[in-house]
Write a protein that holds these residues in place. Structure first.
Motif: not given
Length: 135
Positions: A106, A108, A110, A120
């Motif tokens: 995963s 993510k 921002y 991150c």
């Protein structure tokens, strides 16, 4: 002798009537069987046509669902555009430079254009800041 002829004629007439009734019953039975077979064949044709129509509808619906729209995502700040894909690729590249060929399950990101940065989180654990320039 005249009496014998009448009796024989009556017997012959009754036998003929019975035979005619038997033949009529056979014809009626055959006709009924043919009608049932015809209705069964028509029902099979209708069922087959309905199945084909249903299958065609399912295929059409599946084809419509399978077609994904093309999406282009841009982030614009201070008159400069950066694509979503380039930001994601740069995050992956930065992560792999410091962590080798680790498995990534995963990511993510921002994005903070006001700071020219992306924060991150990879695999829910690894956190890092990466520069994203909007000049």
């Amino acid at each position: 002798m005249a009496a014998t002829k009448k009796t024989t004629t009556k017997k012959t007439t009754k036998a003929a009537e019975a035979e005619v009734k038997k033949e009529v019953a056979e014809v009626v039975a055959d006709t009924a069987v043919e009608a049932v077979e015809k209705k069964t064949a028509n029902a099979r044709k209708t069922t087959t046509a309905a199945k084909k129509t249903t299958a065609a509808k399912k295929t059409t619906v599946a084809a419509k669902k399978a077609v994904e729209p093309t999406v282009e995502f841009f982030v614009e700040y201070n008159g400069v555009q950066e694509t979503y894909t380039s930001i994601v690729e740069n995050v992956k590249k930065t992560y792999f430079e410091s962590h080798g060929d680790a498995d990534v399950t995963s990511v993510k990101i921002y994005l903070k254009p006001t700071e020219n940065a992306a924060y991150c989180v990879v695999n829910g654990e690894v956190e890092f800041k990466m520069d994203v320039y909007f000049y």
